[in-house]
Design a protein around this motif. Sequence first.
Motif, PDB file in Angstrom:
ATOM      1  N   ALA A  27      30.771  40.975  34.279  1.00  0.00           N
ATOM      2  CA  ALA A  27      32.250  40.651  34.094  1.00  0.00           C
ATOM      3  C   ALA A  27      33.065  41.581  34.885  1.00  0.00           C
ATOM      4  O   ALA A  27      34.209  41.232  35.516  1.00  0.00           O
ATOM      5  CB  ALA A  27      32.305  41.032  32.587  1.00  0.00           C
ATOM      6  N   VAL A  28      32.666  42.997  35.019  1.00  0.00           N
ATOM      7  CA  VAL A  28      33.361  43.872  35.799  1.00  0.00           C
ATOM      8  C   VAL A  28      33.464  43.313  37.421  1.00  0.00           C
ATOM      9  O   VAL A  28      34.370  43.423  38.150  1.00  0.00           O
ATOM     10  CB  VAL A  28      32.837  45.150  35.868  1.00  0.00           C
ATOM     11  CG1 VAL A  28      33.403  46.130  36.939  1.00  0.00           C
ATOM     12  CG2 VAL A  28      33.077  45.663  34.507  1.00  0.00           C
ATOM     13  N   THR A  29      32.284  42.926  37.997  1.00  0.00           N
ATOM     14  CA  THR A  29      32.077  42.634  39.399  1.00  0.00           C
ATOM     15  C   THR A  29      32.915  41.232  39.678  1.00  0.00           C
ATOM     16  O   THR A  29      33.771  41.127  40.737  1.00  0.00           O
ATOM     17  CB  THR A  29      30.736  42.372  39.836  1.00  0.00           C
ATOM     18  OG1 THR A  29      30.114  41.530  38.954  1.00  0.00           O
ATOM     19  CG2 THR A  29      30.079  43.750  39.902  1.00  0.00           C
ATOM     20  N   GLY A  30      33.065  40.245  38.637  1.00  0.00           N
ATOM     21  CA  GLY A  30      33.851  39.181  38.821  1.00  0.00           C
ATOM     22  C   GLY A  30      35.371  39.306  38.824  1.00  0.00           C
ATOM     23  O   GLY A  30      36.142  38.818  39.446  1.00  0.00           O
ATOM     24  N   THR A  31      35.763  40.539  37.968  1.00  0.00           N
ATOM     25  CA  THR A  31      37.149  40.975  38.036  1.00  0.00           C
ATOM     26  C   THR A  31      37.612  41.445  39.425  1.00  0.00           C
ATOM     27  O   THR A  31      38.403  41.144  39.995  1.00  0.00           O
ATOM     28  CB  THR A  31      37.397  41.903  37.072  1.00  0.00           C
ATOM     29  OG1 THR A  31      37.109  41.393  35.747  1.00  0.00           O
ATOM     30  CG2 THR A  31      38.790  42.314  37.057  1.00  0.00           C
ATOM     31  N   ILE A  32      36.439  42.300  40.139  1.00  0.00           N
ATOM     32  CA  ILE A  32      36.708  42.872  41.354  1.00  0.00           C
ATOM     33  C   ILE A  32      36.830  41.757  42.297  1.00  0.00           C
ATOM     34  O   ILE A  32      37.742  41.851  43.278  1.00  0.00           O
ATOM     35  CB  ILE A  32      35.690  43.879  41.531  1.00  0.00           C
ATOM     36  CG1 ILE A  32      35.577  45.084  40.683  1.00  0.00           C
ATOM     37  CG2 ILE A  32      35.730  44.442  43.142  1.00  0.00           C
ATOM     38  CD1 ILE A  32      34.444  46.039  40.793  1.00  0.00           C
ATOM     39  N   ALA A  33      35.790  40.846  42.323  1.00  0.00           N
ATOM     40  CA  ALA A  33      35.924  39.766  43.338  1.00  0.00           C
ATOM     41  C   ALA A  33      37.296  38.882  43.322  1.00  0.00           C
ATOM     42  O   ALA A  33      37.863  38.878  44.414  1.00  0.00           O
ATOM     43  CB  ALA A  33      34.679  38.962  43.019  1.00  0.00           C
ATOM     44  N   ALA A  34      37.894  38.764  42.091  1.00  0.00           N
ATOM     45  CA  ALA A  34      38.957  37.967  42.205  1.00  0.00           C
ATOM     46  C   ALA A  34      40.098  38.809  42.628  1.00  0.00           C
ATOM     47  O   ALA A  34      41.042  38.199  43.347  1.00  0.00           O
ATOM     48  CB  ALA A  34      39.065  37.644  40.618  1.00  0.00           C
ATOM     49  N   ALA A  35      40.197  40.054  42.349  1.00  0.00           N
ATOM     50  CA  ALA A  35      41.462  40.848  42.851  1.00  0.00           C
ATOM     51  C   ALA A  35      41.396  41.025  44.151  1.00  0.00           C
ATOM     52  O   ALA A  35      42.389  41.138  44.641  1.00  0.00           O
ATOM     53  CB  ALA A  35      41.396  42.108  42.193  1.00  0.00           C
ATOM     54  N   LEU A  36      39.979  41.088  44.762  1.00  0.00           N
ATOM     55  CA  LEU A  36      40.000  41.387  46.362  1.00  0.00           C
ATOM     56  C   LEU A  36      39.798  40.076  47.269  1.00  0.00           C
ATOM     57  O   LEU A  36      39.509  40.361  48.407  1.00  0.00           O
ATOM     58  CB  LEU A  36      39.109  42.557  46.562  1.00  0.00           C
ATOM     59  CG  LEU A  36      39.110  44.142  45.937  1.00  0.00           C
ATOM     60  CD1 LEU A  36      38.189  44.805  46.060  1.00  0.00           C
ATOM     61  CD2 LEU A  36      40.477  44.377  46.299  1.00  0.00           C
ATOM     62  N   HIS A  37      39.711  39.041  46.332  1.00  0.00           N
ATOM     63  CA  HIS A  37      39.257  37.972  47.192  1.00  0.00           C
ATOM     64  C   HIS A  37      37.977  37.950  47.714  1.00  0.00           C
ATOM     65  O   HIS A  37      37.633  37.335  48.930  1.00  0.00           O
ATOM     66  CB  HIS A  37      40.403  37.261  48.299  1.00  0.00           C
ATOM     67  CG  HIS A  37      41.862  37.232  47.440  1.00  0.00           C
ATOM     68  ND1 HIS A  37      42.151  36.446  46.844  1.00  0.00           N
ATOM     69  CD2 HIS A  37      42.960  38.104  47.781  1.00  0.00           C
ATOM     70  CE1 HIS A  37      43.490  36.514  46.259  1.00  0.00           C
ATOM     71  NE2 HIS A  37      43.822  37.460  46.864  1.00  0.00           N
ATOM     72  N   ALA A  38      36.994  38.655  47.271  1.00  0.00           N
ATOM     73  CA  ALA A  38      35.841  38.762  47.718  1.00  0.00           C
ATOM     74  C   ALA A  38      34.815  37.661  47.719  1.00  0.00           C
ATOM     75  O   ALA A  38      34.956  36.756  46.643  1.00  0.00           O
ATOM     76  CB  ALA A  38      35.164  39.860  47.109  1.00  0.00           C
ATOM     77  N   SER A  39      34.007  37.394  48.587  1.00  0.00           N
ATOM     78  CA  SER A  39      32.942  36.139  48.570  1.00  0.00           C
ATOM     79  C   SER A  39      31.839  36.425  47.756  1.00  0.00           C
ATOM     80  O   SER A  39      31.133  35.655  47.011  1.00  0.00           O
ATOM     81  CB  SER A  39      32.602  35.789  50.035  1.00  0.00           C
ATOM     82  OG  SER A  39      32.138  36.784  50.689  1.00  0.00           O
ATOM     83  N   SER A  40      31.661  37.833  47.699  1.00  0.00           N
ATOM     84  CA  SER A  40      30.311  38.264  46.658  1.00  0.00           C
ATOM     85  C   SER A  40      30.604  39.745  46.508  1.00  0.00           C
ATOM     86  O   SER A  40      31.238  40.568  47.296  1.00  0.00           O
ATOM     87  CB  SER A  40      29.070  38.146  47.429  1.00  0.00           C
ATOM     88  OG  SER A  40      28.897  38.809  48.526  1.00  0.00           O
ATOM     89  N   VAL A  41      30.082  40.147  45.194  1.00  0.00           N
ATOM     90  CA  VAL A  41      30.011  41.441  44.562  1.00  0.00           C
ATOM     91  C   VAL A  41      28.776  41.700  43.860  1.00  0.00           C
ATOM     92  O   VAL A  41      28.697  40.890  42.967  1.00  0.00           O
ATOM     93  CB  VAL A  41      31.212  41.857  43.751  1.00  0.00           C
ATOM     94  CG1 VAL A  41      31.272  43.143  43.216  1.00  0.00           C
ATOM     95  CG2 VAL A  41      32.512  41.345  44.293  1.00  0.00           C
ATOM     96  N   SER A  42      28.131  42.753  44.305  1.00  0.00           N
ATOM     97  CA  SER A  42      27.008  43.111  43.626  1.00  0.00           C
ATOM     98  C   SER A  42      26.744  44.638  43.285  1.00  0.00           C
ATOM     99  O   SER A  42      27.405  45.449  43.883  1.00  0.00           O
ATOM    100  CB  SER A  42      25.527  42.718  44.586  1.00  0.00           C
ATOM    101  OG  SER A  42      25.701  41.177  44.865  1.00  0.00           O
ATOM    102  N   LEU A  43      26.200  44.896  42.171  1.00  0.00           N
ATOM    103  CA  LEU A  43      25.634  46.233  41.828  1.00  0.00           C
ATOM    104  C   LEU A  43      24.291  46.505  42.166  1.00  0.00           C
ATOM    105  O   LEU A  43      23.242  45.668  41.886  1.00  0.00           O
ATOM    106  CB  LEU A  43      25.968  46.576  40.299  1.00  0.00           C
ATOM    107  CG  LEU A  43      25.358  47.730  39.934  1.00  0.00           C
ATOM    108  CD1 LEU A  43      26.049  48.984  40.475  1.00  0.00           C
ATOM    109  CD2 LEU A  43      25.474  47.915  38.498  1.00  0.00           C
ATOM    110  N   LEU A  44      24.075  47.415  42.969  1.00  0.00           N
ATOM    111  CA  LEU A  44      22.514  47.680  42.994  1.00  0.00           C
ATOM    112  C   LEU A  44      22.228  48.953  42.574  1.00  0.00           C
ATOM    113  O   LEU A  44      23.090  50.122  43.041  1.00  0.00           O
ATOM    114  CB  LEU A  44      22.329  47.836  44.784  1.00  0.00           C
ATOM    115  CG  LEU A  44      22.449  46.581  45.667  1.00  0.00           C
ATOM    116  CD1 LEU A  44      23.756  45.970  45.766  1.00  0.00           C
ATOM    117  CD2 LEU A  44      21.761  46.827  46.913  1.00  0.00           C
ATOM    118  N   ILE A  45      21.230  49.152  41.909  1.00  0.00           N
ATOM    119  CA  ILE A  45      20.971  50.352  40.972  1.00  0.00           C
ATOM    120  C   ILE A  45      19.976  51.098  41.585  1.00  0.00           C
ATOM    121  O   ILE A  45      18.892  50.571  42.187  1.00  0.00           O
ATOM    122  CB  ILE A  45      20.755  50.074  39.550  1.00  0.00           C
ATOM    123  CG1 ILE A  45      19.670  48.976  39.470  1.00  0.00           C
ATOM    124  CG2 ILE A  45      22.196  49.627  38.783  1.00  0.00           C
ATOM    125  CD1 ILE A  45      19.233  48.892  37.509  1.00  0.00           C
ATOM    126  N   ALA A  46      19.720  52.479  41.415  1.00  0.00           N
ATOM    127  CA  ALA A  46      18.667  53.172  42.044  1.00  0.00           C
ATOM    128  C   ALA A  46      17.400  52.927  41.222  1.00  0.00           C
ATOM    129  O   ALA A  46      17.405  53.194  40.019  1.00  0.00           O
ATOM    130  CB  ALA A  46      19.298  54.612  41.975  1.00  0.00           C
TER     131      ALA A  46
END
Length: 413
Positions: A27-46
């Motif tokens: 949900a968070v990365t979808g919000t970021i993608a929409a705001a920045l017009h990003a083609s993809s957003v991912s969280l990579l965890i350690a």
Amino acid sequence: MDDSGQAVLTGVLQAAEDAAPVEAVEAVTGTIAAALHASSVSLLIADLSGRALVRLTHQPTPDGPGRRQDEEAAEVLPFDGGPYEQVLRQQSTRVLPGDGRWTVLAPVTERGEAIGLLEIALPEKPDESVITQIARTAHALAFVVIANRRHTDLFEWGQRSSPFTLSAEIQRRLLPAAFTCEAGAFALSGWLEPAASVGGDTFDYSLARDLLHVSVTDAMGHGVASALTATLGVGSLRNTRRRGDSLVAQADQASRAVADNANVPGAYVTAVLGRMDLRTGRCELLNAGHVPPLLVRGDRVVPVELPSNFPLGMFPEERYRSREISLLPGDRLVIVTDGMRERNAADLDLVAALLEIAHLHPREAVRALSDRVLAIAGPVLADDATLLIIDWYDGHGPRRTAAGADIARASTH
């Protein structure tokens, strides 16, 4: 923060709150993608191994790389010295060009704890304001992960590239929620190798208003019995610490708890307990049959001489003794378990290694040291090798941070 940045952050927090825990990051990365017009957003965890990043995705179909659990997929990206590893280790945002798009990598960090990376693909090269906005959003994402992992196993599952034994599962519950902590006067980090098996070692810390409490323990034996003995020791130490008891009283009570309740006859726990006054650098230490702590000061590494005490649980009627030392700005205190010194691991020149990594932040130093132990005694250790590194800076109070990492020490660590 400008109005657009404030709007993105507000949207991030609202999206996280509205979503179910397992869907919060999406949900968070979808919000970021929409705001920045990003083609993809991912969280990579350690990854819990400390040697990889893991991309978590929700895939309704069985296609996709990596491990799977129902419709969840975890793609492991081993460290290779490239930009992803560098961003995590150096805690600096980076912009990568390629194939008609720009990829921004930002560390997801809280108080120096490297949770992972935020990866955003943009159609145009971002300016400084966008990069700053992404860095701040990545910092906010750290709190989203911390808050939501309390309610789901998704993140924990994703971080486990190797299955845990039962003893390791018990042991993990004894470790602090964050392995790294930065404050105005100090930075610390702990590490345990291997993370997925054995089960007798622990490290712990707790930060009070003007005090830092630390401990490193090693329960006798291996497997579940050792993990259960460790549970008695750590549980008692936490209980008496939270009551405000003295360091000596904590050791006395833990010794009785192990002696009275351990299922294995003659069970014991070796330990180093510490309590540091953050206003003065005075550090009270107690050694209960453990490997002596080491003090790195300038170009010297010396063992900290402490009164001799029996391990916790061995002779519960015996009283414990502690000693105070004074730390100077720039000092590093290192506490290890005997897994760092046993069998083939003893071939490691620990003094030389500590001097060679003295410039590294504790978060990176513990990993570098565990890598060296594995190179000599690995690939699988016969015993836990655990270490806790504490750097003392002085200057108790607020710290200067950038997106969750301490920038005041960036030039020296």
